[in-house]
Design an enzyme around this catalytic site. Structure first.
Site, PDB file in Angstrom:
ATOM      1  N   ALA A 118      21.861  37.820  33.929  1.00 15.60           N
ATOM      2  CA  ALA A 118      20.413  37.885  34.157  1.00 15.60           C
ATOM      3  C   ALA A 118      19.863  39.079  33.388  1.00 15.60           C
ATOM      4  O   ALA A 118      20.583  40.059  33.148  1.00 15.60           O
ATOM      5  CB  ALA A 118      20.141  38.050  35.643  1.00 15.60           C
ATOM      6  N   GLY A 149      25.159  35.984  35.469  1.00 11.96           N
ATOM      7  CA  GLY A 149      24.490  34.681  35.445  1.00 11.96           C
ATOM      8  C   GLY A 149      25.026  33.766  34.358  1.00 11.96           C
ATOM      9  O   GLY A 149      24.922  32.546  34.466  1.00 11.96           O
ATOM     10  N   GLU A 191      28.026  32.284  35.838  1.00 11.23           N
ATOM     11  CA  GLU A 191      27.569  31.348  36.884  1.00 11.23           C
ATOM     12  C   GLU A 191      26.976  30.076  36.277  1.00 11.23           C
ATOM     13  O   GLU A 191      27.190  28.975  36.783  1.00 11.23           O
ATOM     14  CB  GLU A 191      26.543  32.045  37.783  1.00 11.23           C
ATOM     15  N   GLU A 226      28.046  42.155  38.705  1.00 10.79           N
ATOM     16  CA  GLU A 226      26.878  42.544  39.508  1.00 10.79           C
ATOM     17  C   GLU A 226      27.158  43.722  40.433  1.00 10.79           C
ATOM     18  O   GLU A 226      26.267  44.511  40.754  1.00 10.79           O
ATOM     19  CB  GLU A 226      26.390  41.353  40.353  1.00 10.79           C
TER      20      GLU A 226
HETATM   21  N1  COA Z   1      20.041  42.236  30.625  1.00 10.37           N
HETATM   22  C1  COA Z   1      19.198  42.808  29.753  1.00 10.37           C
HETATM   23  N2  COA Z   1      19.597  43.297  28.562  1.00 10.37           N
HETATM   24  C2  COA Z   1      20.893  43.198  28.241  1.00 10.37           C
HETATM   25  C3  COA Z   1      21.839  42.602  29.107  1.00 10.37           C
HETATM   26  C4  COA Z   1      21.354  42.113  30.351  1.00 10.37           C
HETATM   27  N3  COA Z   1      22.169  41.499  31.235  1.00 10.37           N
HETATM   28  N4  COA Z   1      23.056  42.657  28.531  1.00 10.37           N
HETATM   29  C5  COA Z   1      22.880  43.250  27.330  1.00 10.37           C
HETATM   30  N5  COA Z   1      21.592  43.573  27.167  1.00 10.37           N
HETATM   31  C6  COA Z   1      20.957  44.230  25.999  1.00 10.37           C
HETATM   32  C7  COA Z   1      21.220  45.727  25.992  1.00 10.37           C
HETATM   33  O1  COA Z   1      20.309  46.394  26.829  1.00 10.37           O
HETATM   34  C8  COA Z   1      20.984  46.037  24.525  1.00 10.37           C
HETATM   35  O2  COA Z   1      19.608  46.029  24.268  1.00 10.37           O
HETATM   36  P1  COA Z   1      18.939  47.185  23.345  1.00 10.37           P
HETATM   37  O3  COA Z   1      19.616  47.034  22.005  1.00 10.37           O
HETATM   38  O4  COA Z   1      17.492  46.853  23.327  1.00 10.37           O
HETATM   39  O5  COA Z   1      19.265  48.494  24.002  1.00 10.37           O
HETATM   40  C9  COA Z   1      21.563  44.805  23.827  1.00 10.37           C
HETATM   41  O6  COA Z   1      21.562  43.764  24.808  1.00 10.37           O
HETATM   42  C10 COA Z   1      22.977  45.001  23.352  1.00 10.37           C
HETATM   43  O7  COA Z   1      23.759  45.427  24.453  1.00 10.37           O
HETATM   44  P2  COA Z   1      24.695  46.758  24.418  1.00 10.37           P
HETATM   45  O8  COA Z   1      24.917  47.174  25.819  1.00 10.37           O
HETATM   46  O9  COA Z   1      24.120  47.749  23.480  1.00 10.37           O
HETATM   47  O10 COA Z   1      26.005  46.127  23.770  1.00 10.37           O
HETATM   48  P3  COA Z   1      27.522  46.548  24.047  1.00 10.37           P
HETATM   49  O11 COA Z   1      28.331  45.770  23.075  1.00 10.37           O
HETATM   50  O12 COA Z   1      27.676  48.019  24.083  1.00 10.37           O
HETATM   51  O13 COA Z   1      27.832  46.009  25.554  1.00 10.37           O
HETATM   52  C11 COA Z   1      27.800  44.388  27.344  1.00 10.37           C
HETATM   53  C12 COA Z   1      27.757  44.631  25.828  1.00 10.37           C
HETATM   54  C13 COA Z   1      27.524  42.908  27.564  1.00 10.37           C
HETATM   55  C14 COA Z   1      29.174  44.783  27.883  1.00 10.37           C
HETATM   56  C15 COA Z   1      26.712  45.260  28.047  1.00 10.37           C
HETATM   57  O14 COA Z   1      25.470  45.008  27.384  1.00 10.37           O
HETATM   58  C16 COA Z   1      26.536  44.962  29.498  1.00 10.37           C
HETATM   59  O15 COA Z   1      27.295  45.430  30.321  1.00 10.37           O
HETATM   60  N6  COA Z   1      25.500  44.185  29.856  1.00 10.37           N
HETATM   61  C17 COA Z   1      25.148  43.908  31.236  1.00 10.37           C
HETATM   62  C18 COA Z   1      26.034  42.841  31.817  1.00 10.37           C
HETATM   63  C19 COA Z   1      25.691  42.621  33.286  1.00 10.37           C
HETATM   64  O16 COA Z   1      25.766  43.508  34.106  1.00 10.37           O
HETATM   65  N7  COA Z   1      25.322  41.370  33.594  1.00 10.37           N
HETATM   66  C20 COA Z   1      25.012  40.975  34.937  1.00 10.37           C
HETATM   67  C21 COA Z   1      23.575  41.145  35.224  1.00 10.37           C
HETATM   68  S1  COA Z   1      23.208  40.732  36.923  1.00 10.37           S
END
Ligand code: COA
Length: 259
Positions: free
Chosen positions: A66, A110, A113, A133
């Site tokens: 999400a 998500g 999911e 989460e």
């Molecule tokens: N929601 C909103 N933005 C997200 C996102 C999410 N779930 N997952 C990634 N992004 C965005 C980051 O904020 C970043 O945006 P920016 O460039 O404007 O700052 C971009 O996507 C790239 O992500 P980044 O974190 O820089 O890449 P990374 O390779 O270092 O890490 C992940 C990748 C997927 C491990 C990390 O982004 C992450 O942990 N995301 C959240 C996952 C999560 O918790 N999902 C469950 C949500 S309920």
């Protein structure tokens, strides 16, 4: 059709939906959820589509969950209403045609999911899958606490949900979270091969199969078996069943029309 979701129709009666926010790892925001529901509705009534493939744009992610940006300052009632209104997970599951998740890169929250609400999951060997989460002080809200234990067993689901740690595609394949793991450069071709095979079958029989399999989630065994028998018998009224049986006896490929 909004730019955040690309919709294509390919040869072999395959519809493809690509979530298109690669710079945000295809995170699911309100616009994507709304577009997904609209696209499913269009594919539902489109006879040229018998099977749908769901994927994410770019190299890095299927879907990273999400959109966390939408959580900041969100009120509980508003959050609940949004989830009720745009429940893409239930819409996927209730969709009357098979849906295949084509998973590469991050498949988180998500995203995991949504893939579990699809019928079949094909993953690249580079995919990383998880329910993170808990790291946000949350729990899965798109069916993770219900569908993950059913797929992989309670203990493994609890481990993933309590620790928030990602697992490899290889492990996901081993525990049954994904159905096939393929080399990254073969993912699209292999997924489309499976989709085209499904697309060549009778759409009514596919719908009957999906409904009967899903019935097992809410019915005791005896009722599920009865449900299956009712569908099996009903299919004897279809042109497709007549065609399938005739084609077998005449030693030729069947041409299913969906009637
Ligand atoms: N929601 C909103 N933005 C997200 C996102 C999410 N779930 N997952 C990634 N992004 C965005 C980051 O904020 C970043 O945006 P920016 O460039 O404007 O700052 C971009 O996507 C790239 O992500 P980044 O974190 O820089 O890449 P990374 O390779 O270092 O890490 C992940 C990748 C997927 C491990 C990390 O982004 C992450 O942990 N995301 C959240 C996952 C999560 O918790 N999902 C469950 C949500 S309920």
């Amino acid at each position: 059709m909004s730019d955040v979701l690309l919709k294509e129709k390919l040869e072999g009666r395959v519809g493809v939906l690509t979530i298109n926010r690669p710079d945000k790892m295809n995170a699911l925001n309100g616009e994507v959820r709304c577009a997904l529901i609209g696209a499913l509705e269009e594919f539902r009534t489109d006879d040229e589509v018998r099977v749908v493939v769901l994927t994410g744009a770019g190299e890095k992610a299927f879907i990273a969950g999400a959109d966390i940006g939408e959580f900041k300052d969100a009120k509980p009632t508003q959050q609940y209403q949004n989830m009720q209104r745009g429940n893409i997970y239930s819409a996927m599951e209730a969709f009357p045609k098979p849906i295949i998740a084509m998973i590469h890169g991050f498949c988180l929250g998500g995203g995991c999911e949504l893939s579990m609400a699809c019928d079949i999951r094909i993953a690249s060997d580079q995919a990383r899958i998880g329910q993170p989460e808990i790291n946000l002080g949350l729990i899965p809200g798109g069916g993770g606490t219900q569908r993950l234990p059913r797929l992989v067993g309670e203990g493994r689901a609890m481990k993933m949900i309590y620790t928030g740690k990602m697992i490899s595609a290889e492990e996901a394949g081993r525990i049954g979270l994904v159905d096939e793991v393929v080399p990254a450069d073969e993912l699209r071709e292999r997924t489309l091969e499976i989709a085209r095979t499904i697309g060549s079958k009778s759409p009514i029989a596919l719908k009957a199969a999906k409904e009967s399999i899903l019935a097992a989630r809410r019915m005791p065994m005896d009722q599920g078996l009865q449900f299956e028998r009712a569908w099996f018998s009903l299919l004897f009224s279809t042109h497709d069943m007549d065609e399938g049986v005739s084609a077998f006896l005449e030693k030729r490929p069947a041409e299913f029309t969906g009637e």
